[in-house]
Design a protein around this motif. Sequence first.
Motif, mmCIF file in Angstrom:
data_model
loop_
_atom_site.group_PDB
_atom_site.id
_atom_site.type_symbol
_atom_site.label_atom_id
_atom_site.label_comp_id
_atom_site.label_asym_id
_atom_site.label_seq_id
_atom_site.Cartn_x
_atom_site.Cartn_y
_atom_site.Cartn_z
ATOM 1 N N PRO A 51 -6.160 6.390 -3.234
ATOM 2 C CA PRO A 51 -7.138 5.430 -2.703
ATOM 3 C C PRO A 51 -6.559 4.024 -2.530
ATOM 4 O O PRO A 51 -6.945 3.304 -1.594
ATOM 5 C CB PRO A 51 -8.253 5.448 -3.754
ATOM 6 C CG PRO A 51 -8.142 6.786 -4.398
ATOM 7 C CD PRO A 51 -6.682 7.096 -4.416
ATOM 8 N N ALA A 52 -5.659 3.606 -3.419
ATOM 9 C CA ALA A 52 -5.035 2.288 -3.279
ATOM 10 C C ALA A 52 -4.243 2.217 -1.979
ATOM 11 O O ALA A 52 -4.292 1.210 -1.257
ATOM 12 C CB ALA A 52 -4.123 2.017 -4.482
ATOM 13 N N PHE A 53 -3.500 3.271 -1.675
ATOM 14 C CA PHE A 53 -2.755 3.343 -0.413
ATOM 15 C C PHE A 53 -3.694 3.184 0.779
ATOM 16 O O PHE A 53 -3.467 2.359 1.671
ATOM 17 C CB PHE A 53 -2.026 4.687 -0.328
ATOM 18 C CG PHE A 53 -1.358 4.956 0.999
ATOM 19 C CD1 PHE A 53 0.009 4.792 1.128
ATOM 20 C CD2 PHE A 53 -2.078 5.377 2.096
ATOM 21 C CE1 PHE A 53 0.638 5.042 2.347
ATOM 22 C CE2 PHE A 53 -1.470 5.630 3.314
ATOM 23 C CZ PHE A 53 -0.106 5.457 3.439
ATOM 24 N N LEU A 54 -4.751 3.980 0.817
ATOM 25 C CA LEU A 54 -5.663 3.976 1.968
ATOM 26 C C LEU A 54 -6.318 2.609 2.153
ATOM 27 O O LEU A 54 -6.489 2.143 3.287
ATOM 28 C CB LEU A 54 -6.722 5.059 1.792
ATOM 29 C CG LEU A 54 -6.198 6.502 1.795
ATOM 30 C CD1 LEU A 54 -7.307 7.478 1.423
ATOM 31 C CD2 LEU A 54 -5.601 6.864 3.153
ATOM 32 N N THR A 55 -6.660 1.948 1.058
ATOM 33 C CA THR A 55 -7.304 0.637 1.147
ATOM 34 C C THR A 55 -6.353 -0.421 1.686
ATOM 35 O O THR A 55 -6.668 -1.149 2.637
ATOM 36 C CB THR A 55 -7.837 0.214 -0.235
ATOM 37 O OG1 THR A 55 -8.766 1.191 -0.711
ATOM 38 C CG2 THR A 55 -8.511 -1.144 -0.154
ATOM 39 N N GLY A 88 -2.022 11.028 7.173
ATOM 40 C CA GLY A 88 -1.169 11.794 6.279
ATOM 41 C C GLY A 88 -1.538 11.613 4.824
ATOM 42 O O GLY A 88 -1.706 12.589 4.074
ATOM 43 N N ALA A 89 -1.688 10.355 4.399
ATOM 44 C CA ALA A 89 -2.069 10.104 3.009
ATOM 45 C C ALA A 89 -3.479 10.610 2.738
ATOM 46 O O ALA A 89 -3.795 11.037 1.614
ATOM 47 C CB ALA A 89 -1.973 8.610 2.700
ATOM 48 N N GLY A 90 -4.334 10.586 3.773
ATOM 49 C CA GLY A 90 -5.679 11.111 3.606
ATOM 50 C C GLY A 90 -5.680 12.600 3.273
ATOM 51 O O GLY A 90 -6.500 13.072 2.477
ATOM 52 N N CYS A 91 -4.757 13.350 3.878
ATOM 53 C CA CYS A 91 -4.640 14.780 3.561
ATOM 54 C C CYS A 91 -4.308 14.981 2.087
ATOM 55 O O CYS A 91 -4.879 15.865 1.428
ATOM 56 C CB CYS A 91 -3.555 15.415 4.431
ATOM 57 S SG CYS A 91 -3.978 15.589 6.182
ATOM 58 N N GLY A 114 0.816 -1.212 0.000
ATOM 59 C CA GLY A 114 0.000 0.000 0.000
ATOM 60 C C GLY A 114 0.846 1.256 0.000
ATOM 61 O O GLY A 114 0.574 2.205 -0.757
ATOM 62 N N ASN A 115 1.888 1.266 0.821
ATOM 63 C CA ASN A 115 2.719 2.467 0.931
ATOM 64 C C ASN A 115 3.374 2.825 -0.397
ATOM 65 O O ASN A 115 3.333 3.976 -0.837
ATOM 66 C CB ASN A 115 3.787 2.252 2.000
ATOM 67 C CG ASN A 115 4.640 3.483 2.218
ATOM 68 O OD1 ASN A 115 4.208 4.453 2.835
ATOM 69 N ND2 ASN A 115 5.869 3.461 1.718
ATOM 70 N N TYR A 116 3.953 1.833 -1.062
ATOM 71 C CA TYR A 116 4.717 2.138 -2.273
ATOM 72 C C TYR A 116 3.860 2.188 -3.526
ATOM 73 O O TYR A 116 4.357 2.600 -4.583
ATOM 74 C CB TYR A 116 5.878 1.149 -2.415
ATOM 75 C CG TYR A 116 6.968 1.472 -1.428
ATOM 76 C CD1 TYR A 116 7.880 2.471 -1.690
ATOM 77 C CD2 TYR A 116 7.045 0.819 -0.199
ATOM 78 C CE1 TYR A 116 8.856 2.812 -0.773
ATOM 79 C CE2 TYR A 116 8.009 1.147 0.723
ATOM 80 C CZ TYR A 116 8.923 2.154 0.436
ATOM 81 O OH TYR A 116 9.882 2.496 1.357
ATOM 82 N N SER A 117 2.577 1.815 -3.431
ATOM 83 C CA SER A 117 1.689 2.082 -4.556
ATOM 84 C C SER A 117 1.503 3.590 -4.723
ATOM 85 O O SER A 117 1.209 4.069 -5.820
ATOM 86 C CB SER A 117 0.328 1.414 -4.326
ATOM 87 O OG SER A 117 -0.360 2.004 -3.228
ATOM 88 N N GLY A 143 -4.986 0.417 5.256
ATOM 89 C CA GLY A 143 -6.070 0.253 6.208
ATOM 90 C C GLY A 143 -6.322 -1.214 6.540
ATOM 91 O O GLY A 143 -6.521 -1.576 7.709
ATOM 92 N N CYS A 144 -6.297 -2.079 5.537
ATOM 93 C CA CYS A 144 -6.464 -3.520 5.768
ATOM 94 C C CYS A 144 -5.315 -4.079 6.610
ATOM 95 O O CYS A 144 -5.529 -4.902 7.508
ATOM 96 C CB CYS A 144 -6.546 -4.256 4.435
ATOM 97 S SG CYS A 144 -8.076 -3.960 3.514
ATOM 98 N N ALA A 145 -4.088 -3.647 6.321
ATOM 99 C CA ALA A 145 -2.938 -4.109 7.095
ATOM 100 C C ALA A 145 -3.049 -3.674 8.554
ATOM 101 O O ALA A 145 -2.711 -4.427 9.469
ATOM 102 C CB ALA A 145 -1.651 -3.578 6.476
#
Length: 424
Positions: free
Chosen positions: A393-397, A312-315, A249-252, A400-402
């Motif tokens: 959105p890919a990061f947040l998904t 942070g990514a949400g911002c 998720g982070n590196y996507s 968030g699951c992790a």
Amino acid sequence: MPETSSRAPERPFPLIPLITLAAAAFLSVTVEMLPTGLMPLMSAGLGASESQIGLLMTIFAFTVVALSTPLVYLLQRVPKRLLLVGVLSAFAIGTIGTAFAPSYTIVVLTRIFTGAAHGVFWATVTSYTGALVTSKQLTKAVSITGGGGGLAFVLGVPLGTALGQLLGWRTTFFAIAALCVLVAALLWFVLPQRVEEQPETSAIEVVPAPQPIGDVEQTGLDGPRVPRPARSMYLVALLILLCALTMSGNYSFYSYISPYLLGIVSLPAEWLATALFAFGITSALATMLTGLFFSNRSTLGFAVAYACMLLGAGCLAFAPQVLPLVIVGLGLWGAGMGFLPTLLQSRLLAVAPRKHRDLSSALYTSGFNLGIGSGAFIGGLLLDDYGIWSVAPAFLTLVGCAFMGMMVVDFRQRRAGVATPRIR
């Protein structure tokens, strides 16, 4: 009848070797992450698309996944000091190759070579750090060596980006190669020639919960039963799986942070290095403070780390046109990524059986880089098919699951595990 025990003398803290290993970690992460900051320049210079430059991250990471464990097995009899010097020299060779590569295909080959060295380095440096220090010193030691990787986000990637904008991306790679040669020489002179793990228990004593960064207090033979993680390869595999999901998720998102900031955020190109610096400085500070804040509160540490990443990514995802929020978001995201690797590595050393520490470190390195490679690949697909906006959105998904998975596993382990005294 009074208890008697004979303990080994306290081992001096090896600050200079650890700082040098941190410098090596700095270069290792810088070499891996440079395409994220130099993506527009490399794309233009090599005649490749930005998703193809992002694919270099995937190729690098998947090389680590495929080769780190077999290479560590083949090189297990090589003295660790010699092995670490060798992989830093390999970094220099591979990075020089990238600097002079005439085409994208040659760059791919040099990234494969450097990725193989990267996998051996991280599989070796984690277990080597554990061997240099006692269990009481472990969190501090991992924070120092891990801080080198965090510092790469602070100085390596932003300064590499700035240098690339001034003198070209090839000059940046050449400069990093020169630093690799220098640090390889330092490692040869400062690392001890022979490292043996120090006994941690007396002839008759209670063995405490093996948790360098933990959630419980130590107890005696008659003390209360308290939760603690067991040592098993099952827990190692579970930790690696959640680590891989987190990094994916982070590196996507992070692999394509430069085009996102220049495109969606409309950040001027001359401010790109400064924005990456905001991410990096909080990452390094968080890494150095992990041991202070979360030495006995790993569950809280994981919760804070994931919350910082998601906020942070949400911002960046929901307020990309509000520049102050974007900078704050980058700082929070960087803090989360600063806390997390130290927490993960310390938990790995806590749950891995001692006789399988090298194997566990190699598998962890593979899982970590599987996440990096998968994330960069997923981000590239989203970039080509849906545009740069879709990576957030890919990061947040995925992250968030992790996060939910880590909290569930941690809760179940705390309920199931108890500290059982053992007399030796």
